[in-house]
Design a protein around this motif. Structure first.
Motif, PDB file in Angstrom:
ATOM      1  N   ARG A   1       7.107  10.258  -2.330  1.00 27.43           N
ATOM      2  CA  ARG A   1       5.797  10.398  -1.701  1.00 27.43           C
ATOM      3  C   ARG A   1       4.806  11.054  -2.664  1.00 27.43           C
ATOM      4  O   ARG A   1       3.647  10.641  -2.786  1.00 27.43           O
ATOM      5  CB  ARG A   1       5.914  11.221  -0.419  1.00 27.43           C
ATOM      6  CG  ARG A   1       4.611  11.266   0.387  1.00 27.43           C
ATOM      7  CD  ARG A   1       4.767  12.056   1.672  1.00 27.43           C
ATOM      8  NE  ARG A   1       5.712  11.419   2.578  1.00 27.43           N
ATOM      9  CZ  ARG A   1       6.879  11.939   2.936  1.00 27.43           C
ATOM     10  NH1 ARG A   1       7.258  13.114   2.434  1.00 27.43           N
ATOM     11  NH2 ARG A   1       7.661  11.310   3.769  1.00 27.43           N
ATOM     12  N   SER A   2       5.268  12.052  -3.385  1.00 31.24           N
ATOM     13  CA  SER A   2       4.414  12.741  -4.348  1.00 31.24           C
ATOM     14  C   SER A   2       3.993  11.809  -5.484  1.00 31.24           C
ATOM     15  O   SER A   2       2.829  11.797  -5.907  1.00 31.24           O
ATOM     16  CB  SER A   2       5.144  13.961  -4.918  1.00 31.24           C
ATOM     17  OG  SER A   2       4.376  14.594  -5.914  1.00 31.24           O
TER      18      SER A   2
ATOM     19  N   LYS B   1      -2.145   1.416  -5.664  1.00 36.28           N
ATOM     20  CA  LYS B   1      -1.903   0.718  -4.412  1.00 36.28           C
ATOM     21  C   LYS B   1      -2.817  -0.506  -4.306  1.00 36.28           C
ATOM     22  O   LYS B   1      -3.994  -0.441  -4.666  1.00 36.28           O
ATOM     23  CB  LYS B   1      -2.139   1.637  -3.216  1.00 36.28           C
ATOM     24  CG  LYS B   1      -1.223   2.867  -3.210  1.00 36.28           C
ATOM     25  CD  LYS B   1      -1.511   3.760  -2.036  1.00 36.28           C
ATOM     26  CE  LYS B   1      -0.619   4.990  -2.051  1.00 36.28           C
ATOM     27  NZ  LYS B   1      -0.861   5.876  -0.893  1.00 36.28           N
TER      28      LYS B   1
ATOM     29  N   ILE C   1       3.861   8.481  -5.395  1.00 36.49           N
ATOM     30  CA  ILE C   1       2.972   7.451  -4.862  1.00 36.49           C
ATOM     31  C   ILE C   1       1.545   7.961  -4.765  1.00 36.49           C
ATOM     32  O   ILE C   1       0.583   7.276  -5.132  1.00 36.49           O
ATOM     33  CB  ILE C   1       3.465   6.974  -3.475  1.00 36.49           C
ATOM     34  CG1 ILE C   1       4.788   6.230  -3.611  1.00 36.49           C
ATOM     35  CG2 ILE C   1       2.433   6.067  -2.810  1.00 36.49           C
ATOM     36  CD1 ILE C   1       5.514   6.028  -2.305  1.00 36.49           C
ATOM     37  N   GLU C   2       1.385   9.189  -4.306  1.00 38.28           N
ATOM     38  CA  GLU C   2       0.051   9.753  -4.108  1.00 38.28           C
ATOM     39  C   GLU C   2      -0.700   9.974  -5.411  1.00 38.28           C
ATOM     40  O   GLU C   2      -1.930   9.890  -5.456  1.00 38.28           O
ATOM     41  CB  GLU C   2       0.157  11.073  -3.345  1.00 38.28           C
ATOM     42  CG  GLU C   2       0.576  10.904  -1.893  1.00 38.28           C
ATOM     43  CD  GLU C   2       0.821  12.244  -1.203  1.00 38.28           C
ATOM     44  OE1 GLU C   2       0.784  13.279  -1.909  1.00 38.28           O
ATOM     45  OE2 GLU C   2       1.066  12.235   0.019  1.00 38.28           O
ATOM     46  N   THR C   3       0.030  10.248  -6.496  1.00 42.24           N
ATOM     47  CA  THR C   3      -0.645  10.619  -7.736  1.00 42.24           C
ATOM     48  C   THR C   3      -0.640   9.536  -8.811  1.00 42.24           C
ATOM     49  O   THR C   3      -1.557   9.500  -9.644  1.00 42.24           O
ATOM     50  CB  THR C   3       0.036  11.871  -8.340  1.00 42.24           C
ATOM     51  OG1 THR C   3       1.428  11.609  -8.572  1.00 42.24           O
ATOM     52  CG2 THR C   3      -0.092  13.056  -7.383  1.00 42.24           C
TER      53      THR C   3
ATOM     54  N   THR D   1       0.803  -1.227   0.000  1.00 36.67           N
ATOM     55  CA  THR D   1       0.000   0.000   0.000  1.00 36.67           C
ATOM     56  C   THR D   1       0.835   1.276   0.000  1.00 36.67           C
ATOM     57  O   THR D   1       0.332   2.345  -0.314  1.00 36.67           O
ATOM     58  CB  THR D   1      -0.936   0.035   1.231  1.00 36.67           C
ATOM     59  OG1 THR D   1      -0.149  -0.026   2.430  1.00 36.67           O
ATOM     60  CG2 THR D   1      -1.903  -1.135   1.197  1.00 36.67           C
ATOM     61  N   ASN D   2       2.127   1.160   0.350  1.00 34.07           N
ATOM     62  CA  ASN D   2       2.979   2.345   0.381  1.00 34.07           C
ATOM     63  C   ASN D   2       4.357   1.998  -0.191  1.00 34.07           C
ATOM     64  O   ASN D   2       5.386   2.173   0.479  1.00 34.07           O
ATOM     65  CB  ASN D   2       3.096   2.861   1.823  1.00 34.07           C
ATOM     66  CG  ASN D   2       3.754   4.227   1.879  1.00 34.07           C
ATOM     67  OD1 ASN D   2       3.694   5.016   0.930  1.00 34.07           O
ATOM     68  ND2 ASN D   2       4.409   4.522   2.988  1.00 34.07           N
TER      69      ASN D   2
ATOM     70  N   TRP E   1       6.605  -0.082  -7.829  1.00 25.64           N
ATOM     71  CA  TRP E   1       5.481   0.645  -8.435  1.00 25.64           C
ATOM     72  C   TRP E   1       5.072  -0.007  -9.740  1.00 25.64           C
ATOM     73  O   TRP E   1       3.892  -0.189 -10.021  1.00 25.64           O
ATOM     74  CB  TRP E   1       5.857   2.110  -8.702  1.00 25.64           C
ATOM     75  CG  TRP E   1       6.303   2.871  -7.497  1.00 25.64           C
ATOM     76  CD1 TRP E   1       6.089   2.546  -6.184  1.00 25.64           C
ATOM     77  CD2 TRP E   1       7.043   4.084  -7.481  1.00 25.64           C
ATOM     78  NE1 TRP E   1       6.664   3.481  -5.366  1.00 25.64           N
ATOM     79  CE2 TRP E   1       7.249   4.441  -6.122  1.00 25.64           C
ATOM     80  CE3 TRP E   1       7.560   4.916  -8.479  1.00 25.64           C
ATOM     81  CZ2 TRP E   1       7.949   5.591  -5.752  1.00 25.64           C
ATOM     82  CZ3 TRP E   1       8.257   6.063  -8.111  1.00 25.64           C
ATOM     83  CH2 TRP E   1       8.453   6.395  -6.761  1.00 25.64           C
TER      84      TRP E   1
END
Length: 357
Positions: free
Chosen positions: A344-345, A353, A347-349, A258-259, A266
């Motif tokens: 982090r950026s 996940k 992963i968020e966009t 998930t992270n 990825w």
């Protein structure tokens, strides 16, 4: 994600570490040069814990597993580093010493049971041979143990099946027989190398449930080698992602799924459908091909395929990244030159996940 994948890393750490590998390197001599199949792998596995090792074909997963059992030809391979099983160094052992450990202290479930099982001997005879190697019992006593083990792994009419040959078993039954053979001596470490690849989904689920149940019974440490992230999500406590003979990410399975912190992870996640995937959106495979282990790329091995490489002449090209802790979660490490804020950026966009597989 199933309940079986929700075990905490803290639980695993509270148990005794049964396997410890440090800086394992396995290089093979070929007519074209040296193949660096495994080039600096370190990890540990505790009793009762399942570690998933995931990656594409050629990433070094199976070579790592076979190294633990000392199955590589010493004439064709050069092995260095440390492999300790229950505190005992395996690298450098004689064949006789290794045979004393195989089956009892550690065993392997191979990918293709039909080729791993001997076609000229009955299933029962092969289990009996493995049992009597470590126990001074009569053939009659060993036969009863083998029949009981076949029954335990869910093979119907075990007394009848004892006398049958591998070709008389279905694929799922052969895999169960292989598991019976691997577990008949109650090994404390089981290495399962793609044990469900050739099986249909229903049988795959049965085999995974069987392994989980037997692990609880024997408290064995399990290394599950696979390219299937769904299997990892279902059965593993921790996961190590390998690429080009090296680990690139490791951590608790829920955290890595998930992270994820490495571009290769990825890519793996983005190329796998999930229950929440939009059916109208195409999967995103990783561009390019795995590296040649005869001529490994400089710097980060993944940089020729990485969409987020920092640029020519950057650390991605010139420096081998080291496994670095992720600041938020203890035990979650990755080998990537991208700043954590950048990761982090991304992963968020952009990263899909996996919250349920």
């Amino acid at each position: 994600m199933s309940d079986t994948s929700q075990h905490t890393t803290a639980e695993a750490k509270s148990k005794a570490e049964y396997l410890r590998i440090e800086d394992l390197r396995v290089h093979f001599k070929t007519s074209d040069g040296i193949v660096k199949a495994v080039d600096g792998v370190s990890f540990g596995v505790s009793e009762g814990e399942t570690l998933g090792i995931v990656g594409e074909s050629g990433s070094g997963k199976s070579v790592t597993g076979m190294s633990i059992l000392g199955l590589h030809d010493p004439e064709q391979s050069r092995i260095s580093g440390s492999v300790k099983v229950d505190g005992v160094e395996v690298i450098g052992m004689t064949d006789n010493q290794l045979r004393g450990l195989r089956g009892k202290s550690m065993s392997m479930i191979f990918q293709d049971a039909l080729t791993a099982l001997h076609p000229y001997f009955t299933i029962g005879a092969q289990i009996v041979e493995g049992y009597r190697l470590h126990h001074k019992v009569s053939k009659r006593e060993a036969k009863q143990v083998a029949i009981d083990m076949l029954d335990r792994v869910g093979i119907p009419e075990p007394a009848k099946r004892f006398s049958q040959y591998p070709h008389e078993f279905s694929g799922g039954m052969r895999q169960r027989a292989m598991i019976a053979m691997s577990l008949v001596n109650d090994p404390r470490l089981i290495i399962a190398d793609e044990p469900t690849t050739a099986l249909d989904v229903t049988v795959q689920g049965q085999i995974l449930d069987l392994l989980e149940g037997l692990q609880k019974e024997f408290n064995s440490a399990i290394i599950m080698i696979t390219h299937d992230l769904g299997v990892i999500a279902q059965v593993a406590d921790r996961v190590m992602v390998m690429y080009g003979g090296k680990p690139v990410e490791e951590g608790g399975v829920a955290e890595v799924m998930t992270n994820p912190q490495h571009p290769y992870t990825w890519g793996l996640l983005n190329s796998v459908p999930t229950l929440h995937s939009d059916a109208s959106v195409d999967l995103r495979p990783i561009a390019g091909n795995p590296p040649s282990l005869l001529n490994v790329p400089s710097g980060c091995t993944f940089h020729p395929r990485c969409s987020y490489m920092l640029g020519e002449g950057s650390a991605c090209v010139t420096q081998i990244p080291t496994m670095t802790a992720h600041s938020d979660v203890p035990g979650h490490v990755s080998a990537c030159h991208l700043p954590e804020s950048t990761r982090r950026s991304i992963i968020e966009t952009e990263v899909q996940k996996v919250e349920e597989v």
